[in-house]
Write an enzyme that holds these catalytic residues in place. Sequence first.
Site, short mmCIF file in Angstrom:
data_model
loop_
_atom_site.label_atom_id
_atom_site.label_comp_id
_atom_site.label_asym_id
_atom_site.label_seq_id
_atom_site.Cartn_x
_atom_site.Cartn_y
_atom_site.Cartn_z
N CYS A 17 -28.15 -15.91 -3.27
CA CYS A 17 -27.69 -14.99 -4.31
C CYS A 17 -26.96 -13.79 -3.70
CB CYS A 17 -28.88 -14.57 -5.19
SG CYS A 17 -28.37 -13.90 -6.79
N HIS A 62 -32.00 -19.15 -6.43
CA HIS A 62 -33.15 -18.65 -5.65
C HIS A 62 -34.13 -19.78 -5.34
CE1 HIS A 62 -32.44 -14.27 -6.07
NE2 HIS A 62 -31.78 -14.65 -7.15
N GLU A 83 -36.39 -19.78 -3.21
CA GLU A 83 -37.68 -19.19 -2.87
C GLU A 83 -38.55 -18.94 -4.11
OE1 GLU A 83 -35.14 -15.60 -3.79
OE2 GLU A 83 -34.81 -17.61 -2.99
#
Length: 193
Positions: free
Chosen positions: A82, A172, A174
């Site tokens: 991002c 994202h 994560e």
Amino acid sequence: MKIGILALQGAFAEHAKVLDQLGVESVELRNLDDFQQDQSDLSGLILPGGESTTMGKLLRDQNMLLPIREAILSGLPVFGTCAGLILLAKEITSQKESHLGTMDMVVERNAXGRQLGSFYTEAECKGVGKIPMTFIRGPIISSVGEGVEILATVNNQIVAAQEKNMLVSSFHPELTDDVRLHQYFINMCKEKS
């Protein structure tokens, strides 16, 4: 293996959790001293999501921009998610200057809309398979240079790419339970060391 995570602002703790889950040591890099102390031990670097303008300013204020740029250009594997993707872009459509500017791509900030317009989907990612993708006001890669490989697209827009030692995603990884894109990056780091 030790991977540095830029920890000036943004989702650095979430990346550390994923690396821990994969049995990889991580270190948070908050200033130039942190980076210089750990640089020779680093197998890779993660530039997390957050606010790219703020992160770019903090990189400059902490005198980290040029040393990190030089390390990447010297072959240090880097994974930008991002805002991290924006930091790596050679050109950002809404700005006069880039930040690190190491990856041959043009990026449009906040192309995935406002925070309320954020979304989740699943799509194929080359070398990884079908993975979940969480977009939070994500950037879109408008175009890439000759040496950049497109890894994933959503709605005909580029959302993941790789150029040599640089891996980026607009989404994202994560923030999902799927660790395969991080594992892909770890494999890139192993190949370099």
